[in-house]
Design an enzyme around this catalytic site. Structure first.
Site, mmCIF file in Angstrom:
data_model
loop_
_atom_site.group_PDB
_atom_site.id
_atom_site.type_symbol
_atom_site.label_atom_id
_atom_site.label_comp_id
_atom_site.label_asym_id
_atom_site.label_seq_id
_atom_site.Cartn_x
_atom_site.Cartn_y
_atom_site.Cartn_z
ATOM 1 N N ASP A 62 1.400 -1.212 -0.410
ATOM 2 C CA ASP A 62 0.059 -0.375 -0.581
ATOM 3 C C ASP A 62 0.980 1.130 0.252
ATOM 4 O O ASP A 62 0.293 2.706 0.602
ATOM 5 C CB ASP A 62 -1.159 -0.080 1.108
ATOM 6 C CG ASP A 62 -1.781 -1.369 1.166
ATOM 7 O OD1 ASP A 62 -1.857 -1.576 0.451
ATOM 8 O OD2 ASP A 62 -2.328 -1.664 2.439
ATOM 9 N N LYS A 70 2.041 2.363 -5.115
ATOM 10 C CA LYS A 70 2.745 1.579 -6.165
ATOM 11 C C LYS A 70 1.773 1.493 -7.478
ATOM 12 O O LYS A 70 2.473 2.351 -8.196
ATOM 13 C CB LYS A 70 2.833 0.028 -5.862
ATOM 14 C CG LYS A 70 4.107 -0.369 -5.321
ATOM 15 C CD LYS A 70 4.221 -2.095 -5.352
ATOM 16 C CE LYS A 70 2.538 -2.388 -4.155
ATOM 17 N NZ LYS A 70 2.191 -2.579 -2.499
ATOM 18 N N GLY A 107 -4.246 -4.833 -4.168
ATOM 19 C CA GLY A 107 -5.271 -4.273 -4.538
ATOM 20 C C GLY A 107 -4.389 -2.712 -4.599
ATOM 21 O O GLY A 107 -3.904 -1.857 -3.332
ATOM 22 N N HIS A 108 -5.019 -2.059 -6.275
ATOM 23 C CA HIS A 108 -4.953 -0.339 -6.589
ATOM 24 C C HIS A 108 -5.621 0.228 -6.491
ATOM 25 O O HIS A 108 -6.697 -0.243 -7.519
ATOM 26 C CB HIS A 108 -3.757 -1.045 -7.789
ATOM 27 C CG HIS A 108 -2.618 -1.321 -7.784
ATOM 28 N ND1 HIS A 108 -1.795 -1.491 -7.035
ATOM 29 C CD2 HIS A 108 -1.957 -1.856 -9.056
ATOM 30 C CE1 HIS A 108 -0.544 -1.560 -7.265
ATOM 31 N NE2 HIS A 108 -1.244 -2.111 -8.207
ATOM 32 N N GLN A 118 1.836 -6.255 -2.550
ATOM 33 C CA GLN A 118 2.028 -6.574 -1.562
ATOM 34 C C GLN A 118 3.404 -5.442 -1.467
ATOM 35 O O GLN A 118 4.038 -4.675 -2.554
ATOM 36 C CB GLN A 118 2.447 -8.043 -1.107
ATOM 37 C CG GLN A 118 0.507 -8.207 -1.129
ATOM 38 C CD GLN A 118 0.483 -9.502 -1.920
ATOM 39 O OE1 GLN A 118 1.594 -9.891 -2.647
ATOM 40 N NE2 GLN A 118 -0.511 -8.998 -2.521
HETATM 41 P P1 IMP Z 1 -2.685 -12.404 2.438
HETATM 42 O O1 IMP Z 1 -1.507 -12.161 1.174
HETATM 43 O O2 IMP Z 1 -4.116 -12.591 2.200
HETATM 44 O O3 IMP Z 1 -2.404 -14.170 2.901
HETATM 45 O O4 IMP Z 1 -2.540 -11.815 4.058
HETATM 46 C C1 IMP Z 1 -1.293 -11.729 4.268
HETATM 47 C C2 IMP Z 1 -0.333 -10.450 5.142
HETATM 48 O O5 IMP Z 1 0.180 -9.636 4.591
HETATM 49 C C3 IMP Z 1 -1.597 -9.621 5.658
HETATM 50 O O6 IMP Z 1 -1.268 -9.120 6.890
HETATM 51 C C4 IMP Z 1 -2.302 -8.772 4.895
HETATM 52 O O7 IMP Z 1 -2.655 -7.598 5.586
HETATM 53 C C5 IMP Z 1 -1.196 -8.711 4.016
HETATM 54 N N1 IMP Z 1 -1.123 -8.340 2.564
HETATM 55 C C6 IMP Z 1 -1.642 -8.998 1.785
HETATM 56 N N2 IMP Z 1 -1.504 -8.363 0.536
HETATM 57 C C7 IMP Z 1 -1.010 -6.789 1.409
HETATM 58 C C8 IMP Z 1 -1.744 -5.957 0.178
HETATM 59 O O8 IMP Z 1 -1.792 -5.902 -0.929
HETATM 60 N N3 IMP Z 1 -1.268 -4.719 0.812
HETATM 61 C C9 IMP Z 1 -0.482 -4.565 2.123
HETATM 62 N N4 IMP Z 1 -0.952 -5.644 2.616
HETATM 63 C C10 IMP Z 1 -1.494 -6.956 2.275
#
Ligand code: IMP
Length: 435
Positions: A17, A20, A44-45, A227
Site C-alpha cells: 500500500d 505502487k 489492490g490498487h 504487496q
Molecule cells: P495474505 O496475502 O492475504 O495471505 O495476507 C498476509 C498478510 O499480508 C496480511 O498481513 C495482509 O494484511 C498483508 N497483505 C496482503 N496483501 C496486501 C496488500 O496488497 N497490501 C498490504 N498488505 C497486504
C-alpha cells in the site's frame, strides 16, 4: 523514465500500500507491457484517472492505457471468478482487454478461501491477519504439488482428475484437523470452474516466451510488484507475511525471465508508514498523530477496507529493502499528507535493552521488543492543491525547502536516489527528479 532500459520494475519497499499503483500508472506510457509476477487479489490498487476512481486487484493497471499488453505471470495465484468480474467491469466501460494469463499460474478454489480464514484465526497472535482471499492455501498447494494451474483448468479431463483428488484431500483435512464439515457443493464448483475456463481460454498462454521475445524485440517491459518487502515470505517479517516472494528477485521465477534482463528497480516508499494485518511494526504511532495520518492519508485497505496502522518511516527497514531488492531508485509517495506537521519523526535505528540495532532483525522476539530511535525533522506548512499545481510545473526545486531536506535525509540514509515524488492521487500530481 525508461531511457535506454529494456525493463523497469516497481516494488513496494515497505508493508504494501505504498502507492505502487500510482507509480506504475505514471510509468506505463513508456512501456509496451505491464506484467505482474506474484500475489493475487490480496493486492489492490486505487487509481484516479480524470477524476474516475478505478480499483484493481488482479489485472495490471496498464489496462487503462489503450494498446498496452497486460500480463498475469505464473508466480500469481488467480481467483478466476474475481478475474472475470474485473474483466467484465472493464469491458462494460468500453475498455478493450489486451491480456495474457500464464498457463502456469495457479488457481484459487473456494476451499482455499475457507481454509485461509480458519488457519489464520487458529494461529491467533502468530497469524498475519490475512486478506482471507485464499492466497496462502493456494500457494501451499502449489508447494505441495497438488495445486491446479490455469492450463489444467483448460483441459476438462485433467481438471477433473486433479480436482477430485484435491477436493477430497481438503475435505478430509478440514474434517480431521479442524473438525469442520466442508459445506461446498463439489459438482457445482466443478461446473462453474469449467465455465470460467471457457471465458479465460483466449487469454491463456506462455508468458515467459512472450515476455522474453518482446524484450529481445526491443519492447519496454514494466514489472508490477504487489504487496511490499516486509510481506515477503523469505525476507519479510515472517510469519506475519504473505505467502509469496514480493521482492524484486521474484520476477525471475514469477515470469520466467533471467536476472540479466532486469535493468531498473524502483522502490515505492510512502512518506510515512502504513500496514494492514498483525505483527510488530516498530514505528507504528498508536496516538493522535497516527490517527491523523490515517484520516488525512485515507489509510483504509483497498481490498478489505480495514483501517491501516500508521506511523513513521523506518530507515532500518528501508535500508534493508534497498539491499534485498537492489533498488536503483526510490519513488516517495503521499508527501502532501505530511503537510502542516510541526515535526516529522523518522527512525534511524532501534534500541533493544541497552544496545542499538541498525540491521533489521530476523528474530521475532527482537522485532517485538525493539524500540525505534527517532530523529525529528522540521515539517512544512500545508500546501493547497492550487499551490501544488504551480510547484509541479516548476519541478523538484520548487518544493518547500524543509520538504526537500526531509527527502534528502531519506536519500542519504538509504544511499539510494529519489527518482519520483508524488504529492496527490492524480496522475498529474507527480514530480520527476532529474539528476
Ligand atoms: P495474505 O496475502 O492475504 O495471505 O495476507 C498476509 C498478510 O499480508 C496480511 O498481513 C495482509 O494484511 C498483508 N497483505 C496482503 N496483501 C496486501 C496488500 O496488497 N497490501 C498490504 N498488505 C497486504
Amino acid at each position: 523514465m525508461f531511457g535506454k532500459n529494456r525493463t523497469a520494475m516497481v516494488i513496494g519497499a515497505q508493508w504494501g500500500d505504498e502507492g505502487k499503483g500510482k507509480v506504475i500508472d505514471y510509468l506505463t506510457p513508456d512501456a509496451d507491457y505491464v506484467v505482474r509476477f506474484q500475489g493475487g487479489n490480496n493486492a489492490g490498487h486505487t487509481l484516479v484517472v480524470d477524476g474516475v476512481v478505478h480499483k484493481l486487484h488482479l489485472i495490471p493497471s496498464g489496462v487503462l492505457y489503450k494498446g498496452k499488453r497486460v500480463v498475469l505471470g505464473n508466480g500469481m495465484v488467480i481467483d478466476p471468478e474475481v478475474l472475470i468480474s474485473e474483466m467484465d467491469n472493464f469491458e462494460s466501460k468500453g475498455i478493450k482487454l489486451n491480456m495474457l494469463i500464464s498457463e502456469r499460474a495457479h488457481v484459487i478454489l473456494p476451499f482455499h478461501i475457507i481454509m485461509d480464514g480458519m488457519i489464520d484465526e487458529y494461529k491467533g497472535k502468530l497469524g498475519a491477519g490475512t486478506t482471507r482471499r485464499g492466497i496462502g492455501p493456494a500457494y501451499a498447494d502449489k508447494a505441495e504439488r497438488s495445486g491446479i494451474r490455469m492450463i489444467d483448468l483448460m483441459d476438462t479431463k485433467i481438471f477433473r482428475e486433479k480436482y477430485d483428488q484435491l477436493f477430497d484431500l481438503k475435505k478430509k483435512t478440514l474434517k480431521c484437523l479442524y473438525k469442520e464439515n466442508i459445506k461446498l457443493n463439489k459438482e457445482e464448483i466443478f461446473r462453474s470452474y469449467v465455465n470460467f475456463a471457457k471465458r479465460l481460454k483466449p487469454y491463456v498462454g506462455d508468458v515467459s516466451l512472450e515476455v522474453n521475445t518482446a524484450i529481445d524485440n526491443g519492447k519496454k517491459i514494466l514489472f508490477e510488484g504487489a504487496q511490499g518487502t516486509m510481506l515477503d515470505n523469505d525476507h519479510g517479517a515472517y510469519p506475519h507475511t504473505t505467502s509469496s516472494n514480493t521482492i524484486a528477485g521474484a520476477v525471475c521465477t514469477g515470469v520466467g525471465v533471467g536476472p540479466t534482463k532486469i535493468d531498473s528497480i524502483v522502490g515505492v516508499v510512502k512518506a510515512y508508514l502504513s500496514r494492514v494485518g498483525t505483527g510488530p511494526v516498530p514505528t507504528e504511532a498508536k496516538n493522535r498523530l497516527g490517527d491523523h495520518l490515517r484520516e488525512r492519508g485515507q489509510e483504509y485497505g483497498t481490498t478489505t477496507g480495514r483501517p491501516r496502522r500508521c506511523g513513521w518511516v523506518d530507515l532500518v527497514q528501508l535500508r534493508y529493502a534497498c539491499r534485498v531488492n537492489g533498488l536503483t531508485s526510490l519513488a516517495i509517495t503521499k508527501v502532501d499528507v505530511l503537510g502542516g506537521l510541526k515535526k516529522i519523526p523518522i527512525a534511524t535505528k532501534y534500541k533493544y535493552k541497552s544496545s542499538y540495532i541498525t540491521e533489521l532483525p530476523a528474530d521475532l522476539n527482537l522485532q517485538r521488543q525493539c524500540k525505534p530511535v527517532y530523529k525529528e525533522l522540521d515539517g512544512w506548512k500545508d500546501i493547497s492543491d492550487e499551490e501544488f499545481k504551480k510547484i509541479i510545473t516548476g519541478g523538484y526545486k520548487e518544493l518547500p525547502k524543509k520538504m526537500r531536506t526531509y527527502l534528502k535525509f531519506i536519500e542519504d540514509q538509504t544511499n539510494t536516489p529519489i527518482s519520483l515524488v508524488s504529492v496527490g492521487a492524480e496522475r498529474t500530481s507527480t514530480i520527476e527528479v532529474k539528476e
